[in-house]
Design an enzyme around this catalytic site. Sequence first.
Site, PDB file in Angstrom:
ATOM      1  N   ASP A 342       0.791  -1.137  -0.024  1.00  0.00           N
ATOM      2  CA  ASP A 342      -0.127  -0.005   0.169  1.00  0.00           C
ATOM      3  C   ASP A 342       0.918   1.233  -0.223  1.00  0.00           C
ATOM      4  O   ASP A 342       2.220   1.109  -0.039  1.00  0.00           O
ATOM      5  CB  ASP A 342      -1.004   0.004   1.317  1.00  0.00           C
ATOM      6  CG  ASP A 342      -0.234   0.181   2.562  1.00  0.00           C
ATOM      7  OD1 ASP A 342       1.001   0.097   2.536  1.00  0.00           O
ATOM      8  OD2 ASP A 342      -0.691   0.313   3.606  1.00  0.00           O
ATOM      9  N   ASP A 344       1.447   4.681   2.381  1.00  0.00           N
ATOM     10  CA  ASP A 344       0.974   5.282   3.646  1.00  0.00           C
ATOM     11  C   ASP A 344       1.341   6.818   3.827  1.00  0.00           C
ATOM     12  O   ASP A 344       2.407   7.035   3.084  1.00  0.00           O
ATOM     13  CB  ASP A 344       1.556   4.764   4.820  1.00  0.00           C
ATOM     14  CG  ASP A 344       1.455   3.117   4.673  1.00  0.00           C
ATOM     15  OD1 ASP A 344       0.474   2.604   5.006  1.00  0.00           O
ATOM     16  OD2 ASP A 344       2.346   2.521   4.545  1.00  0.00           O
ATOM     17  N   ASP A 433      -3.275   4.277   2.658  1.00  0.00           N
ATOM     18  CA  ASP A 433      -3.636   4.707   4.180  1.00  0.00           C
ATOM     19  C   ASP A 433      -3.337   6.384   4.361  1.00  0.00           C
ATOM     20  O   ASP A 433      -2.303   6.651   4.042  1.00  0.00           O
ATOM     21  CB  ASP A 433      -2.880   3.987   5.159  1.00  0.00           C
ATOM     22  CG  ASP A 433      -3.259   2.627   5.159  1.00  0.00           C
ATOM     23  OD1 ASP A 433      -4.467   2.204   4.593  1.00  0.00           O
ATOM     24  OD2 ASP A 433      -2.536   1.760   5.747  1.00  0.00           O
TER      25      ASP A 433
HETATM   26  N1  DCT Z   1       1.604   1.059  11.559  1.00  0.00           N
HETATM   27  C1  DCT Z   1       0.991   1.635  12.522  1.00  0.00           C
HETATM   28  N2  DCT Z   1      -0.324   1.286  12.912  1.00  0.00           N
HETATM   29  C2  DCT Z   1      -1.019   0.522  12.042  1.00  0.00           C
HETATM   30  C3  DCT Z   1      -0.529   0.214  11.079  1.00  0.00           C
HETATM   31  C4  DCT Z   1       0.727   0.289  10.792  1.00  0.00           C
HETATM   32  O1  DCT Z   1       1.676   2.209  13.293  1.00  0.00           O
HETATM   33  N3  DCT Z   1      -2.597   0.507  12.410  1.00  0.00           N
HETATM   34  C5  DCT Z   1       2.593   1.374  11.306  1.00  0.00           C
HETATM   35  C6  DCT Z   1       3.686   0.224  11.035  1.00  0.00           C
HETATM   36  C7  DCT Z   1       4.539  -0.049   9.872  1.00  0.00           C
HETATM   37  C8  DCT Z   1       3.875   1.181   9.106  1.00  0.00           C
HETATM   38  O2  DCT Z   1       2.821   1.832   9.854  1.00  0.00           O
HETATM   39  C9  DCT Z   1       3.484   1.029   7.802  1.00  0.00           C
HETATM   40  O3  DCT Z   1       2.637  -0.016   7.690  1.00  0.00           O
HETATM   41  P1  DCT Z   1       2.180  -0.981   6.689  1.00  0.00           P
HETATM   42  O4  DCT Z   1       1.723  -0.109   5.319  1.00  0.00           O
HETATM   43  O5  DCT Z   1       1.717  -2.237   6.975  1.00  0.00           O
HETATM   44  O6  DCT Z   1       3.703  -1.488   6.202  1.00  0.00           O
HETATM   45  P2  DCT Z   1       4.912  -1.117   5.167  1.00  0.00           P
HETATM   46  O7  DCT Z   1       6.048  -1.380   6.292  1.00  0.00           O
HETATM   47  O8  DCT Z   1       4.665   0.097   4.784  1.00  0.00           O
HETATM   48  O9  DCT Z   1       4.872  -2.497   4.187  1.00  0.00           O
HETATM   49  P3  DCT Z   1       4.243  -2.374   3.162  1.00  0.00           P
HETATM   50  O10 DCT Z   1       5.240  -2.355   2.106  1.00  0.00           O
HETATM   51  O11 DCT Z   1       3.786  -3.906   3.072  1.00  0.00           O
HETATM   52  O12 DCT Z   1       3.147  -1.558   2.841  1.00  0.00           O
HETATM   53 MG    MG Z   2       2.885   0.321   3.782  1.00  0.00          MG
END
Ligand code: DCT
Ligand code: MG
Length: 509
Positions: A342, A344, A433
Amino acid sequence: MDSLQVAHLGPRKKRPRQTGASMASPPHDIKFRDLVLFILEKKMGTTRRAFLMELARRKGFRVENELSDSVTHIVAENNSGSEVLEWLQVQNVKASPQLELVDVSWLTECMRAGKPVEMTGKHQLVVRRGFSSSPSPEPQETPPLALKISPYSCQRRTTLNNCNHRFTDAFDILAENCEFRENEGSFVTYMRAASVLKSLPFTIVSMKDTEGIPCLGDEAKSIIEEIIEDGESSEVKAVLNDERYQSFKLFTSVFGVGLKTAEKWFRMGFRTLSKIRSDETLKFTRMQKAGFLYYEDLVSCVTRAEAEAVGVLVKEAVWAFLPDAFVTMTGGFRRGKKIGHDVDFLITSPGCTEEEEQQLLPKVINLWERKGLLLYYDLVESTFEKFKLPSRKVDALDHFQKCFLILKLHHQRVDGGKCSQQEGKTWKAIRVDLVMCPYDRRAFALLGWTGSRQFERDLRRYATHERKMILDNHALYDKTKRTFLEAESEEEIFAHLGLDYIDPWERNA
Ligand code: DCT
Ligand code: MG
């Protein structure tokens, strides 16, 4: 708010765009050109040698991998001068009179000073000739410098240059299997093993290399041994062939499907997504319906070019309502990853009222809806309370207002439309997100949303167990002083915790 301003691309102060290239770990500049070091592995071990080399290079010292004529200092540990000379003889190298044989205590003092320190008698290795009466060197006490590998990933630098893939892939699979079986204890064990191996600056080739590495228990070591000897682990092979693992992996690849739903479908006897999709008795949530509808797009990972294009969309929408807002791409892309599941974003505004803050995400959603770009959204209202103590749980979700979305990204918006591959469909569904946080909490939110999850877990564990503090995505609380510690930047949070600053691209634990 220095570092955040660099990270955020504000609308007024345009700063150079952070590209993938600038995320890579920088080569070390040589600051002290008169010295050329060679660190002897004998009696020191591969792990410690690799760490000392990496540390010295990071501090600006020139350290050679191999012994050559240019070397000015040989650094040894637990070796007398005679032993070093003997070793040189075996290597067929004649020591020139200028060559200094020094004890590791000199190097560690240099590391602490951040520059070469003067060499005194206690540093020089004594060469005993025959049965001369010169006293044998005093046993050298290694200074208590943090050269050992820390069991906390927030005290290690973990870039994406993982040179132990064959082991970390195995541990990642075993950890995932434990997660599916809700075996928390083993999950943590395997995650920590994978994480420490990802931080090593060298490849493990024999069991000797694992000496002194923390977080590797007997079980983890036996798996490493099997991979070294047989090229694969029988345990990993069994997991990959396990029906439950395969089904859970498949089912949870659908957006909106967690462990509970996967368990239910598995128990009902389902093994394929097509059977589940076409079953008329099953009820799906709105999230799962979207997950099935855009399945192909969502399982094919988001590229950096796509993430950047989404970033432009987000900024356009956010700045239409709050022109002073900072929009930062967080998550894996901030850590330098080239793909993600995703994209963020963290949004914050220095000048807005609480009401404007609360209204921003709804307005953004509304704008995208009118433009036909919104494929799915779930807005979660803030439950943030200013004076609440941070959460003690390492995996607690935060309380900021946030929105989980699926956006329609038109191919022409990516890299100027160069790669509009598919015929017919002109867009790709992308998971996004958005998190909105109060301006005074931006450093904590940024640190929390940058990840990796393992890095975050260890930061919180470290705060609790080593500093009597509680850290989460909103705040840092000092239990001894009974006060909240404020921070304007991530650097300040690390400093409060007494940790060396770790850059985002070194947090891929
Ligand atoms: N996080 C958080 N609270 C949440 C979800 C995530 O604090 N409810 C944090 C933990 C890692 C970061 O945010 C990003 O989450 P992800 O998108 O799930 O992980 P990523 O490291 O960006 O990996 P991906 O490449 O799979 O998106
Ligand atoms: Mg991510």
